[in-house]
Design an enzyme around this catalytic site. Structure first.
Site, PDB file in Angstrom:
ATOM      1  N   ASP A  51     -17.584  -4.012   2.084  1.00 44.83           N
ATOM      2  CA  ASP A  51     -16.451  -5.003   2.166  1.00 44.83           C
ATOM      3  C   ASP A  51     -16.388  -6.196   2.699  1.00 44.83           C
ATOM      4  O   ASP A  51     -18.167  -6.989   2.690  1.00 44.83           O
ATOM      5  CB  ASP A  51     -15.838  -4.332   3.747  1.00 44.83           C
ATOM      6  CG  ASP A  51     -16.578  -4.646   5.234  1.00 44.83           C
ATOM      7  OD1 ASP A  51     -17.275  -5.206   5.963  1.00 44.83           O
ATOM      8  OD2 ASP A  51     -17.952  -3.633   5.617  1.00 44.83           O
TER       9      ASP A  51
ATOM     10  N   GLN B 176     -24.790   0.804   7.483  1.00 39.97           N
ATOM     11  CA  GLN B 176     -23.971  -0.053   7.284  1.00 39.97           C
ATOM     12  C   GLN B 176     -23.281   0.287   8.941  1.00 39.97           C
ATOM     13  O   GLN B 176     -22.908  -0.889   8.635  1.00 39.97           O
ATOM     14  CB  GLN B 176     -23.138   0.977   5.694  1.00 39.97           C
ATOM     15  CG  GLN B 176     -21.989  -0.690   5.421  1.00 39.97           C
ATOM     16  CD  GLN B 176     -21.025  -0.334   6.080  1.00 39.97           C
ATOM     17  OE1 GLN B 176     -20.622   0.513   7.102  1.00 39.97           O
ATOM     18  NE2 GLN B 176     -19.987  -0.978   5.668  1.00 39.97           N
TER      19      GLN B 176
ATOM     20  N   LYS C  94     -15.061   0.281  -1.966  1.00 41.67           N
ATOM     21  CA  LYS C  94     -14.921   0.283  -1.673  1.00 41.67           C
ATOM     22  C   LYS C  94     -13.959   1.494  -0.387  1.00 41.67           C
ATOM     23  O   LYS C  94     -14.686   2.911   0.379  1.00 41.67           O
ATOM     24  CB  LYS C  94     -14.486  -1.083  -0.970  1.00 41.67           C
ATOM     25  CG  LYS C  94     -14.795  -1.132   1.065  1.00 41.67           C
ATOM     26  CD  LYS C  94     -13.962  -0.392   1.704  1.00 41.67           C
ATOM     27  CE  LYS C  94     -14.260  -1.381   3.159  1.00 41.67           C
ATOM     28  NZ  LYS C  94     -13.259  -0.421   4.191  1.00 41.67           N
TER      29      LYS C  94
ATOM     30  N   ARG D 285       1.259  -1.257  -0.285  1.00 37.68           N
ATOM     31  CA  ARG D 285       0.272  -0.133   0.169  1.00 37.68           C
ATOM     32  C   ARG D 285       0.882   0.724  -0.186  1.00 37.68           C
ATOM     33  O   ARG D 285      -0.062   2.446   0.307  1.00 37.68           O
ATOM     34  CB  ARG D 285      -1.041   0.067   1.204  1.00 37.68           C
ATOM     35  CG  ARG D 285      -1.862  -1.057   1.117  1.00 37.68           C
ATOM     36  CD  ARG D 285      -2.290  -1.185   2.348  1.00 37.68           C
ATOM     37  NE  ARG D 285      -2.471  -1.940   2.791  1.00 37.68           N
ATOM     38  CZ  ARG D 285      -1.830  -3.899   3.103  1.00 37.68           C
ATOM     39  NH1 ARG D 285      -0.572  -3.327   3.494  1.00 37.68           N
ATOM     40  NH2 ARG D 285      -2.408  -4.670   3.384  1.00 37.68           N
TER      41      ARG D 285
ATOM     42  N   PHE E  16     -22.424  -3.344  10.089  1.00 33.57           N
ATOM     43  CA  PHE E  16     -20.976  -3.964  10.193  1.00 33.57           C
ATOM     44  C   PHE E  16     -20.323  -3.871  11.846  1.00 33.57           C
ATOM     45  O   PHE E  16     -19.512  -5.652  11.511  1.00 33.57           O
ATOM     46  CB  PHE E  16     -19.851  -2.616   9.480  1.00 33.57           C
ATOM     47  CG  PHE E  16     -18.485  -2.371   9.346  1.00 33.57           C
ATOM     48  CD1 PHE E  16     -17.674  -3.497   9.258  1.00 33.57           C
ATOM     49  CD2 PHE E  16     -17.545  -2.210  10.566  1.00 33.57           C
ATOM     50  CE1 PHE E  16     -16.140  -3.631   9.014  1.00 33.57           C
ATOM     51  CE2 PHE E  16     -16.418  -2.599  10.792  1.00 33.57           C
ATOM     52  CZ  PHE E  16     -15.807  -3.481   9.887  1.00 33.57           C
TER      53      PHE E  16
END
Length: 287
Positions: free
Chosen positions: A239, A273, A220, A178, A277
Site C-alpha cells: 500500500d 509487513q 493489494k 466502491r 506498516f
DNA sequence: CCCCAGGTCGTCA
DNA sequence: TGACGACATGGG
C-alpha cells in the site's frame, strides 16, 4: 503460554500481547478502545471484551472456554510461536529490528474471510477512520443486533444479508464508487463463483488469482484478504505506506528490488509487513 | 480549491 | 506490461 478459565473470563498469560498496536494497526476495523487497557470488538457475531492487566496477562470476556478453543485461540494467532517469528524478523535488517522491537506484542488477527474481503474492498483509496465509519453503518443496517453490557452492537452481515442490497443503499452509507465492487463481491460469493473457505486450501498464487476475479480487488486488497483471513502469511500487501517504507527507508528503486526483498522474508513476510506498516504510520513516515 | 486516504479500473501506447 | 486519469466521500 498459560490459559486459565474463570467464571467470567479467560486469562492468558506468558504471551506478549499489545492491545493498542494489535487493534489499531489497520488490520481490523471493528475493535475500539474503551480505555487505554481495554478494547471491545465484534468478532464472528460475538461481542468480545479484552483487558490487559498490570502483570501483562490478558483477560478475555464473553467467550466460553469452548469458543476459545474452537475459534478465538486461532483468531488471536496463539497457535504461532511469536518468539521464533520475531527473532527471525529481527535478524533480517536494522529497520525491521527497530519496528519489531518497538511494537513487540502486536499480533496478527485471523479474521472471517467474508468480512475481511468486504472491509478491504472498502478500504481502497480511503482512510482508516472513514473505513471504520462505513463498515459500522453497514453492520448497523444489515447486521444482527447484539446486546452486551448495555452496549448495542451489530454483527458483520452475512452474504445472504446483503443479497438484495442496491447501489443507492450503499451510496447512502458512504461507500462511494466502491459500492458496485461490494455488490459484485456479494454476488460472486452467493453464486458460488468464489468459495472463500476453499481458498485457504489453495496455493497463494491461485487463491490470489481467484480473488482478483472480483471487481475492485487488485493485488493489494487481495494480499490483505489472504494475509488476514486465509492464512497466507507470506503475502505482503503493498500500500502507499509500505511503499513509502520500501522507497524511503530501504532505498528500493525498482519493482525487482521490492520483489526480491519480499521473497527474502520467507513464509512469514506478512508479519514483517504488519510491523513496517504500523511503524511508519505511527512515526509520521520517519524512522 | 487544493491534496490525501491501507487502490483499482479502463484505456491507450 | 506500464503509465495515467477517473472514481465518491470526508477531513485537513
Amino acid at each position: 503460554m498459560q490459559i486459565k478459565e474463570y467464571n467470567k473470563f479467560i486469562k492468558i498469560s506468558g504471551e506478549s500481547f499489545d492491545l493498542a498496536s494489535t487493534f489499531e494497526s489497520g488490520q481490523c476495523f471493528r475493535w475500539n478502545a474503551i480505555d487505554k487497557d481495554t478494547y471491545l470488538g465484534v468478532v464472528n457475531s460475538k461481542a468480545v471484551l479484552i483487558t490487559k492487566n498490570e502483570d501483562q496477562s490478558v483477560d478475555i470476556y464473553n467467550v466460553s472456554p469452548d469458543e476459545f478453543k474452537k475459534y478465538f485461540y486461532w483468531y488471536f494467532d496463539f497457535d504461532k510461536d511469536y518468539n521464533q517469528i520475531i527473532d527471525e524478523l529481527i535478524g533480517k535488517d536494522k529497520i525491521l529490528q527497530k519496528a519489531v522491537l518497538k511494537y513487540n506484542g502486536m499480533r496478527l488477527l485471523n479474521q472471517e474471510p467474508f468480512e475481511c474481503m468486504i472491509s478491504f474492498i472498502i478500504s481502497q483509496n480511503n482512510n482508516i477512520k472513514r473505513i471504520k465509519g462505513i463498515i459500522e453503518r453497514l453492520c448497523e443496517r444489515y447486521g444482527r443486533q447484539i446486546i452486551f453490557n448495555q452496549n448495542i452492537l451489530y454483527s458483520f452481515p452475512e452474504p445472504e444479508d446483503l443479497k438484495d442490497v442496491k447501489l443507492e443503499d450503499l451510496l447512502s452509507i458512504g461507500l462511494g464508487y466502491r459500492a458496485e465492487y461490494v455488490i459484485d463481491a456479494v454476488k460472486k460469493v452467493l453464486d458460488g463463483e468464489i468459495i472463500l473457505e476453499e481458498l485457504e486450501e489453495v496455493e497463494y498464487e491461485q487463491a490470489k488469482k481467484e480473488l482478483k476475479k472480483i471487481k475492485g480487488i487488485g493485488d493489494k486488497v487481495a494480499d490483505c484478504i489472504l494475509l488476514y483471513s486465509l492464512k497466507k502469511y507470506n503475502s505482503f500487501p503493498l500500500d502507499v505506506w509500505t511503499k513509502r517504507v520500501l522507497n524511503n527507508l530501504y532505498g528500493f528503486k525498482s519493482k525487482y528490488d521490492i520483489e526480491t526483498f519480499i521473497k527474502s522474508l520467507g513464509e512469514y513476510a506478512g508479519y514483517a509487513q504488519l510491523f513496517l506498516f504500523h511503524y511508519i504510520r505511527m512515526n509520521g513516515g520517519m524512522l
